[in-house]
Write a protein that holds these residues in place. Sequence first.
Motif, short mmCIF file in Angstrom:
data_model
loop_
_atom_site.label_atom_id
_atom_site.label_comp_id
_atom_site.label_asym_id
_atom_site.label_seq_id
_atom_site.Cartn_x
_atom_site.Cartn_y
_atom_site.Cartn_z
N UNK A 131 24.76 20.93 14.91
CA UNK A 131 24.09 19.92 14.09
C UNK A 131 22.74 19.44 14.70
N UNK A 132 22.58 19.55 16.21
CA UNK A 132 21.55 19.07 16.82
C UNK A 132 20.91 20.02 17.92
N UNK A 133 21.69 21.21 18.19
CA UNK A 133 21.43 22.25 18.97
C UNK A 133 21.71 21.99 20.53
N UNK A 134 22.55 20.93 20.88
CA UNK A 134 22.91 20.71 22.07
C UNK A 134 24.09 21.72 22.49
N UNK A 135 23.78 22.14 23.99
CA UNK A 135 24.78 22.97 24.53
C UNK A 135 25.71 22.10 25.29
N UNK A 136 27.10 22.36 25.19
CA UNK A 136 28.07 21.44 25.72
C UNK A 136 29.17 22.46 26.31
N UNK A 137 29.90 22.07 27.49
CA UNK A 137 31.17 22.58 27.95
C UNK A 137 32.15 22.04 27.33
N UNK A 138 33.00 23.00 26.52
CA UNK A 138 34.11 22.81 25.97
C UNK A 138 34.99 22.32 26.71
N UNK A 139 35.77 20.96 26.36
CA UNK A 139 36.79 20.44 27.39
C UNK A 139 38.19 20.01 26.52
N UNK A 140 38.01 20.32 25.23
CA UNK A 140 39.09 20.12 24.62
C UNK A 140 39.14 20.51 23.10
N UNK A 141 40.33 20.65 22.40
CA UNK A 141 40.20 20.61 21.01
C UNK A 141 41.35 19.82 20.59
N UNK A 142 40.95 19.05 19.30
CA UNK A 142 42.06 18.07 18.60
C UNK A 142 41.94 18.26 17.22
N UNK A 143 43.06 18.10 16.46
CA UNK A 143 42.71 18.15 15.18
C UNK A 143 42.86 16.48 14.62
N UNK A 144 41.93 16.48 13.79
CA UNK A 144 41.71 14.93 13.35
C UNK A 144 42.14 15.14 11.69
N UNK B 125 30.92 23.89 12.84
CA UNK B 125 29.59 23.62 12.98
C UNK B 125 29.28 24.33 14.31
N UNK B 126 30.18 24.71 15.44
CA UNK B 126 29.98 25.25 16.63
C UNK B 126 29.47 26.60 16.48
N UNK B 127 28.38 27.13 17.41
CA UNK B 127 28.09 28.60 17.59
C UNK B 127 28.50 28.87 19.29
N UNK B 128 28.55 30.11 19.17
CA UNK B 128 28.56 30.41 20.72
C UNK B 128 27.18 30.34 21.26
N UNK B 129 27.23 30.14 22.75
CA UNK B 129 26.10 29.73 23.41
C UNK B 129 25.48 30.79 23.78
N UNK B 130 24.11 31.15 23.61
CA UNK B 130 23.34 32.34 24.12
C UNK B 130 23.56 32.62 25.47
#
Length: 76
Positions: A12-25, A52-57
């Motif tokens: 959505x905005x190109x920010x890179x982040x460390x994945x800390x968890x996954x949830x189902x809403x 909308x997530x992509x793998x970080x280059x």
Amino acid sequence: MPTPGSFAVDGRDGRVGLVVGVAVASAVGDEEALVRLRPPGGGVPWDCPAHVLCAAPPSAVLAARVRELNWQSRMP
């Protein structure tokens, strides 16, 4: 689906982040996977829809890891 501890890019905005968890809403019968991301080097985590997530280059992963290590070295 990204795994916790990996880096991903919020499409959505190109920010890179460390994945800390996954949830189902679920909202009105719709189920959507949300991924919790934290900025490298600390900061306020945010939720991102998994679709909308992509793998970080590799260059973004390297920069993020350097930020993480710098942040950890400043911890008491």
